[in-house]
Design an enzyme around this catalytic site. Structure first.
Site, PDB file in Angstrom:
ATOM      1  CG  ASP A 125     -27.753  69.459-121.630  1.00 25.45           C
ATOM      2  OD1 ASP A 125     -27.231  69.623-122.744  1.00 25.45           O
ATOM      3  OD2 ASP A 125     -28.215  68.366-121.253  1.00 25.45           O
ATOM      4  NE  ARG A 176     -26.477  69.885-127.547  1.00 24.47           N
ATOM      5  CZ  ARG A 176     -26.538  69.307-126.354  1.00 24.47           C
ATOM      6  NH1 ARG A 176     -27.190  69.883-125.364  1.00 24.47           N
ATOM      7  NH2 ARG A 176     -25.909  68.171-126.138  1.00 24.47           N
TER       8      ARG A 176
END
Length: 298
Positions: A125, A176
């Site tokens: 992330d 992402r």
């Protein structure tokens, strides 16, 4: 932020935990790994897959980082044993970035190695802008050795287009793409939502035309439409991308995307740190505070 939302954010820590938990239960899979696995099974019945996130970030000692490594290893083992369709997302500050980039790299590498053994995938992330460069460096080092690791690019950061172009210099990219939620200054991040959305589309096209695998992370139907337009433009096969959404957010749009034949992965957070996570997300996104308070009384 209007006065009502400002007041809500200020008083949130005084709201009783049971009420916060009830409101946030839609967005958090529970406190235990077992509860998270059950949530993933339900998502699978709806045609979705998942990415599992153990709540916790900005740890305050090295022992906690090492404990997180073991928790992620266990999660990967349980995912394999239970046969559910889920990969794993983790945050560098949860794995010790505060204590140095090398320490964090070794911890994430240990999780990626376990994921390789379990034939799984790790998504690193992206956190606030102070972590961006280090996170990209860690990802670059890992992808030179492993093919089961990806990262996140945030559309609101002014640097992201150059970051993407630099990433392609190191080979194939798995990323992402999201808007970004951390509060950043104007010199670091775009503040206007129209510009952020336009940049999201620009970055997505940059990924697509360079052959990246992209997790299109958005609940904004306008961006979903632009993604579908680009998918058609580049004649991408279904295994070249996926949509991603948060647990409990716009489930109708989720169904629409899945029913149209697209892969969709749901971000499934769980863990004992659910309370801090709930408060932090509300404070980072004060515009939704009013909706949360209304939900408490509905």
């Amino acid at each position: 932020m209007n006065l009502f939302n400002r007041a809500v954010v200020t008083t949130l820590p005084m709201v009783p935990k049971p009420i916060v938990r009830r409101v946030s239960s839609r967005y958090i899979a529970g406190s235990t790994l077992g509860e998270a696995i059950n949530t993933i099974r339900t998502l699978e019945q709806e045609g979705c897959c998942a990415t599992l996130d153990i709540l916790g970030e900005h740890i305050t000692d090295k022992a906690a980082a090492l404990e997180a490594v073991e928790s992620y290893k266990q999660a990967l083992q349980v995912i394999a044993a239970e046969g559910v369709d889920s990969n794993v997302s983790l945050k560098p500050t949860q794995l010790g970035l505060t204590f140095g980039e090398e320490f964090c790299y070794e911890n994430i590498r240990a999780v990626v190695e376990e994921a390789k053994k379990q034939r799984n995938f790790i998504r690193i992330d992206m956190e606030d802008s102070g972590c961006t460069s280090a996170t990209i460096r860690i990802y670059d080092r890992l992808r030179a050795q492993y093919d089961n690791v990806g990262l996140v690019i945030q559309a609101y950061l002014r640097r992201s287009l150059q970051d993407i172009r630099s990433l392609f210099e190191g080979g194939k990219v798995n990323a992402r793409l999201c808007k970004g939620i951390y509060i950043e200054s104007r010199d670091i991040a775009y503040q206007d939502m129209e510009i952020i959305n336009a940049n999201f589309t620009l970055l997505l096209e940059e990924f697509f035309k360079n052959g990246a695998y992209v997790g299109i992370a958005t609940h904004d139907e306008k961006l979903v439409w632009h993604a579908l337009r680009l998918i058609d433009k580049y004649q991408l096969k279904p295994d070249a991308y996926e949509f991603q959404m948060l647990l409990g957010v716009d489930e109708q749009l989720r169904r629409i995307i899945v029913n149209a034949g697209h892969k969709l992965r749901v971000y499934v957070p769980f863990g004992v740190h659910w309370y801090a996570y709930s408060l932090r997300r509300l404070q980072e996104n004060p515009k939704i505070a009013g909706y949360i308070i209304k939900g408490m009384f509905s």
